[in-house]
Scaffold this motif. Structure first.
Motif, PDB file in Angstrom:
ATOM      1  N   UNK A  76     -42.320  14.471  28.366  1.00 17.60           N
ATOM      2  CA  UNK A  76     -43.243  15.604  28.313  1.00 17.60           C
ATOM      3  C   UNK A  76     -42.492  16.836  27.837  1.00 17.60           C
ATOM      4  N   UNK A  77     -43.266  17.829  27.421  1.00 15.70           N
ATOM      5  CA  UNK A  77     -42.704  19.073  26.936  1.00 15.70           C
ATOM      6  C   UNK A  77     -43.473  19.583  25.746  1.00 15.70           C
ATOM      7  N   UNK A 138     -34.583  10.226  34.571  1.00 16.74           N
ATOM      8  CA  UNK A 138     -34.322  11.580  34.096  1.00 16.74           C
ATOM      9  C   UNK A 138     -35.634  12.342  33.886  1.00 16.74           C
ATOM     10  N   UNK A 139     -35.571  13.649  34.133  1.00 14.48           N
ATOM     11  CA  UNK A 139     -36.728  14.514  33.891  1.00 14.48           C
ATOM     12  C   UNK A 139     -36.667  15.029  32.463  1.00 14.48           C
ATOM     13  N   UNK A 140     -37.795  14.993  31.774  1.00 18.76           N
ATOM     14  CA  UNK A 140     -37.835  15.372  30.365  1.00 18.76           C
ATOM     15  C   UNK A 140     -38.274  16.824  30.193  1.00 18.76           C
ATOM     16  N   UNK A 141     -37.619  17.522  29.258  1.00 19.94           N
ATOM     17  CA  UNK A 141     -38.055  18.866  28.854  1.00 19.94           C
ATOM     18  C   UNK A 141     -38.613  18.864  27.437  1.00 19.94           C
ATOM     19  N   UNK A 142     -38.352  17.772  26.715  1.00 23.03           N
ATOM     20  CA  UNK A 142     -38.954  17.552  25.410  1.00 23.03           C
ATOM     21  C   UNK A 142     -39.513  16.138  25.379  1.00 23.03           C
ATOM     22  N   UNK A 143     -40.658  15.976  24.780  1.00 21.73           N
ATOM     23  CA  UNK A 143     -41.187  14.639  24.547  1.00 21.73           C
ATOM     24  C   UNK A 143     -40.320  13.949  23.502  1.00 21.73           C
ATOM     25  N   UNK A 144     -40.141  12.644  23.651  1.00 16.83           N
ATOM     26  CA  UNK A 144     -39.390  11.862  22.667  1.00 16.83           C
ATOM     27  C   UNK A 144     -40.361  10.975  21.901  1.00 16.83           C
ATOM     28  N   UNK A 145     -40.266  10.998  20.597  1.00 16.66           N
ATOM     29  CA  UNK A 145     -41.122  10.169  19.745  1.00 16.66           C
ATOM     30  C   UNK A 145     -40.246   9.265  18.878  1.00 16.66           C
ATOM     31  N   UNK A 146     -40.398   7.957  19.066  1.00 15.01           N
ATOM     32  CA  UNK A 146     -39.736   6.972  18.216  1.00 15.01           C
ATOM     33  C   UNK A 146     -40.653   6.693  17.035  1.00 15.01           C
ATOM     34  N   UNK A 147     -40.144   6.881  15.820  1.00 15.86           N
ATOM     35  CA  UNK A 147     -40.954   6.727  14.611  1.00 15.86           C
ATOM     36  C   UNK A 147     -40.402   5.566  13.794  1.00 15.86           C
ATOM     37  N   UNK A 148     -41.309   4.660  13.369  1.00 17.47           N
ATOM     38  CA  UNK A 148     -40.911   3.448  12.652  1.00 17.47           C
ATOM     39  C   UNK A 148     -41.637   3.379  11.312  1.00 17.47           C
ATOM     40  N   UNK A 446     -30.702  12.236  26.501  1.00 20.08           N
ATOM     41  CA  UNK A 446     -30.420  13.020  27.718  1.00 20.08           C
ATOM     42  C   UNK A 446     -29.976  14.425  27.355  1.00 20.08           C
ATOM     43  N   UNK A 447     -29.093  14.524  26.350  1.00 17.28           N
ATOM     44  CA  UNK A 447     -28.559  15.826  25.945  1.00 17.28           C
ATOM     45  C   UNK A 447     -29.631  16.725  25.339  1.00 17.28           C
ATOM     46  N   UNK A 448     -30.488  16.175  24.514  1.00 17.26           N
ATOM     47  CA  UNK A 448     -31.414  16.993  23.726  1.00 17.26           C
ATOM     48  C   UNK A 448     -32.834  17.052  24.275  1.00 17.26           C
TER      49      UNK A 448
END
Length: 452
Positions: A76-77, A138-148, A446-448
């Protein structure tokens, strides 16, 4: 680094290998598809469906964008971190020795197959990296999108479709080049040159313009004795008598067009050889014009394009040749320094072969992201912490998805100390590297994208 994500990835090693092996079985060379949901052909559709199914099993929200491209979200984010991979591959070519190109066979710790390194292995690794971060809590501050994507190797029509219908990630990385990361990519030029005239020879070579052709075949109206005399002690040629003359096969060494120095261009070999045969005047003139301009060069020296700047030196690859009774067509791939623009390239190439008409010219501008940006500094941090390698960011001639985003770079997965058979026969991925790639991508997420 997170011991939780490391342990989770290690525990899924066999599962990861199995998922990649299944993905390798699809001959996903992008081609024109007419059926609904498969604009790049049925094999690309199957590869995308398999990959999104793996994402669904991990609890991600996946979307198939009409077969052009797909993505899966988690976290989320207000902002999004994108990880950009592709499922299409270059044609397999001839001469595989260790295993079939679509078997996914593991031999001595290496999986052999087209796309293992570019870019199916990284695609599967990215899924398990995100899953590891998810399972570690881990708690998210940005959503992560895997694009294929499904058309990266043949024009990136997949990404054009995505950008037309979806918001571009705020920052992204593509595991489709080298470690530690690539924050500078050259301009890319593609062009075709056609010369129409009545010809008595034929030459066929190359499958895609962005690869150094390893084989070329010609038929010429000569006697076998004349051809064998011209070949002499030259290596890489075979000749035999056929109806209408002699068939000649030139065998060079395939390579990626961005690194032509790693291969030997069979088209250029063939042209140089044929210039020594007693061919009809018009054919000989056409061949000698190509030889005079390009010879066996790959930096554009003779045509006046041997340029360099801080982004690197220009490379030139003749990737395609189709010569028949109506004349010839040749396809050229150039990776140019950022300071060299399309107008100069087009003018120099046209002047080199004034009898040939330029057509189908395209130009993809280069790309640069500063080292002090959050993206580059964050990726360098996690790479250096895990590997101890303090290497600086790299400049490449290859073109990745990253160049189409304002804030994106290529992060892995090639390693300098490993043999790189990208776009070559016997392409392979080391399985320990495969697992480490997933761990590095988990570190990056985790870092980003997570709360520290």
């Amino acid at each position: 680094m997170s011991s939780k994500t490391d342990l989770w990835i290690d525990s899924r090693r066999e599962e990861m290998v199995s998922a990649l092996q299944k993905l390798i079985t699809f001959n996903s060379v992008s081609c024109r598809g007419d059926a609904p949901g498969e604009p790049f052909g049925p094999e690309c559709r199957k590869a995308l469906e398999h990959t999104l199914a793996v994402c669904d099993d991990m609890g991600f929200k996946s979307v198939n964008m009409e077969g052009y491209i797909g993505y899966a979200d988690y976290g989320k984010g207000d902002e999004t971190l994108g990880i950009l991979t592709h499922l299409d591959v270059v044609p397999e070519g001839d001469g595989w020795t260790k295993a079939g190109p679509y078997e996914g066979k593991v031999i001595d710790g290496w999986m052999v197959g087209r796309g293992t390194l570019d870019d199916k292995g990284p695609a599967i690794a990215s899924i398990y990296a995100l899953a590891a971060v998810k399972e570690a809590g881990f708690e998210f501050r940005r959503k992560v999108r895997l694009i294929f994507g499904c058309d990266e190797e043949s024009g990136m029509g997949c990404l054009a479709h995505y950008m037309e219908h979806e918001k571009v990630p705020d920052m992204a990385f593509s595991p489709d080049a080298e470690y530690p990361l690539v924050n500078s990519e050259k301009n890319i030029y593609h062009g075709s040159f056609r010369y129409e005239y009545p010809s008595s020879i034929s030459i066929k070579a190359g499958t895609v313009v962005n690869a150094v052709p390893g084989f070329a075949e010609a038929v010429v109206p000569c006697a076998l004795e004349q051809v064998t005399a011209a070949i002499g002690d030259k290596e890489g040629f075979e000749a035999k008598a056929v109806d209408g003359g002699v068939s000649i096969v030139a065998t060079g060494c395939a390579a990626h067009a961005s690194t032509p120095e790693c291969g030997k261009n069979a088209i250029q070999m063939m042209v140089c050889l044929l210039c020594g045969l007693p061919l009809p005047e018009a054919d000989l003139a056409a061949l000698k014009a190509i030889k005079a301009s390009y010879g066996m060069e790959y930096n554009g020296e003779t045509v006046g394009l041997d340029k360099s700047d801080e982004s690197g030196r220009l490379t030139l690859n003749i990737g395609l040749m189709d010569w028949n009774r109506n004349g010839y067509s040749l396809g050229i791939d150039i990776r140019a320094p950022i300071s060299v623009q399309m107008e100069e390239i087009s003018a120099k190439l046209s002047a080199a072969l004034p009898m040939a008409a330029a057509c189908d010219e395209t130009f993809s501008p280069g790309h640069f992201v500063p080292e002090d940006s959050e993206l580059v500094s964050g990726l360098l941090k996690v790479y250096r912490e895990r590997t101890g390698d303090m290497s600086a960011p790299k400049r490449i001639g290859g073109g990745t998805y990253a160049r189409h985003f304002d804030t994106a770079v290529a992060f892995g997965v090639e390693r300098e100390y490993r043999e790189n058979r990208l776009h070559m026969v016997d392409e392979a991925l080391n399985m320990d590297d495969f697992i480490q790639d997933a761990k590095l991508m988990a570190d990056a997420i985790i870092e980003l994208a997570c709360v520290k």
